[in-house]
Motif scaffolding. Structure first.
Motif, mmCIF file in Angstrom:
data_model
loop_
_atom_site.group_PDB
_atom_site.id
_atom_site.type_symbol
_atom_site.label_atom_id
_atom_site.label_comp_id
_atom_site.label_asym_id
_atom_site.label_seq_id
_atom_site.Cartn_x
_atom_site.Cartn_y
_atom_site.Cartn_z
ATOM 1 N N PRO A 168 26.587 -46.072 60.006
ATOM 2 C CA PRO A 168 26.991 -44.701 59.610
ATOM 3 C C PRO A 168 26.160 -43.944 58.876
ATOM 4 O O PRO A 168 25.351 -44.464 58.272
ATOM 5 N N ILE A 169 25.992 -42.725 58.950
ATOM 6 C CA ILE A 169 25.040 -41.666 58.654
ATOM 7 C C ILE A 169 25.355 -41.855 56.846
ATOM 8 O O ILE A 169 26.642 -41.376 56.257
ATOM 9 N N VAL A 170 24.558 -42.145 55.916
ATOM 10 C CA VAL A 170 24.619 -42.142 54.565
ATOM 11 C C VAL A 170 24.447 -40.592 54.000
ATOM 12 O O VAL A 170 23.373 -40.044 54.543
ATOM 13 N N THR A 171 25.593 -40.103 53.313
ATOM 14 C CA THR A 171 25.132 -38.670 52.893
ATOM 15 C C THR A 171 23.992 -38.810 51.840
ATOM 16 O O THR A 171 23.953 -39.659 51.041
ATOM 17 N N LYS A 172 22.887 -38.085 52.073
ATOM 18 C CA LYS A 172 21.644 -38.258 51.278
ATOM 19 C C LYS A 172 21.904 -37.500 49.691
ATOM 20 O O LYS A 172 21.902 -36.297 49.671
ATOM 21 N N LYS A 173 22.171 -38.175 48.746
ATOM 22 C CA LYS A 173 22.328 -37.872 47.703
ATOM 23 C C LYS A 173 21.145 -38.142 46.738
ATOM 24 O O LYS A 173 20.583 -38.808 46.683
ATOM 25 N N HIS A 174 20.920 -36.579 46.017
ATOM 26 C CA HIS A 174 19.717 -36.795 45.240
ATOM 27 C C HIS A 174 19.901 -36.090 43.887
ATOM 28 O O HIS A 174 20.594 -34.987 43.593
ATOM 29 N N ILE A 175 19.087 -36.525 43.055
ATOM 30 C CA ILE A 175 19.275 -36.304 41.529
ATOM 31 C C ILE A 175 17.884 -35.811 41.114
ATOM 32 O O ILE A 175 16.974 -36.583 41.242
ATOM 33 N N VAL A 176 17.810 -34.679 40.479
ATOM 34 C CA VAL A 176 16.640 -34.433 39.668
ATOM 35 C C VAL A 176 16.864 -34.149 38.370
ATOM 36 O O VAL A 176 17.904 -33.329 37.809
ATOM 37 N N ILE A 177 16.118 -34.908 37.501
ATOM 38 C CA ILE A 177 16.367 -35.010 35.899
ATOM 39 C C ILE A 177 14.966 -34.101 35.566
ATOM 40 O O ILE A 177 13.843 -34.029 35.777
#
Length: 211
Positions: A5-14
């Motif tokens: 399954p395609i993993v939703t690409k979650k990204h955090i910028v601090i």
């Protein structure tokens, strides 16, 4: 072979600043002194990072640290060599945030959240909720009690949300929501939290660290 399954690409910028005495948390200097104000900046950044590291144990989330002050080596010596560091660069807060968003989406992120380090109440549950809300809406905002916001999440870069905003004023949240409405973006809000910017806000940090 079965397709994964395609993993939703979650990204955090601090967004943070290297904790240098006299240059960080300057509004706290009357109460804490230059060293104390820089130390508060250091502790608050480490606290925010610890929340994301908790999240990364259970969820695939990429992370980058956008910094001002200091340099790459000082940042690595402080927070570790396993993180991605990028300089915030020039421009007002809106321009710097938009630049980080545009870069993240260009790197194939599908949901991007930007947070600061001034909000001790921001925890891994709230960040999880923010990502969940992005399943169904275009914009997620975490309102700060001072009228700004402590978190912004999007599924694509929307440059209009970051221009013509009175950064640093108590109108930031309201102005952003108004622009979102004009653009017909669906938006959702998170719980209101306190920023720790001024001496009178120190109680919020103390409540957090005394738990």
């Amino acid at each position: 072979m079965q397709e994964l399954p395609i993993v939703t690409k979650k990204h955090i910028v601090i967004f943070t600043r290297y904790p240098e005495a006299g240059k960080t948390k300057t509004r706290m200097i009357p109460a804490l002194g230059e060293e104390g104000a820089a130390n508060l900046q250091k502790q608050m950044t480490e606290h925010t990072l610890s929340q994301i590291r908790k999240l990364q144990k259970t969820s695939v989330i990429t992370l980058e640290v956008r910094f001002s002050g200091g340099n790459y080596k000082l940042m690595q010596d402080w927070l570790g060599k396993d993180l991605v560091y990028k300089i915030q660069g020039c421009g007002d807060l809106g321009e710097r945030m938009l630049r980080s968003l545009t870069g993240a989406f260009a790197d194939n992120a599908q949901k991007v959240i930007i947070i600061g380090t001034d909000c001790p109440g921001l925890n891994c549950q709230i960040i999880t909720t923010a990502f969940e809300k992005l399943n169904n809406c275009d914009l997620v905002l975490g309102p700060a009690l001072d009228g700004g916001y402590y978190l912004v999440g999007l599924r694509q870069p929307v440059s209009e949300l970051f221009s013509n905003i009175s950064w640093g004023s108590d109108q930031v949240f309201t102005q952003t929501i108004k622009i979102a409405q004009k653009l017909n973006l669906t938006s959702s809000s998170l719980p209101s939290l306190a920023d720790v910017d001024r001496p009178e806000d120190l109680k919020f940090w103390q409540q957090m660290t005394n738990h």
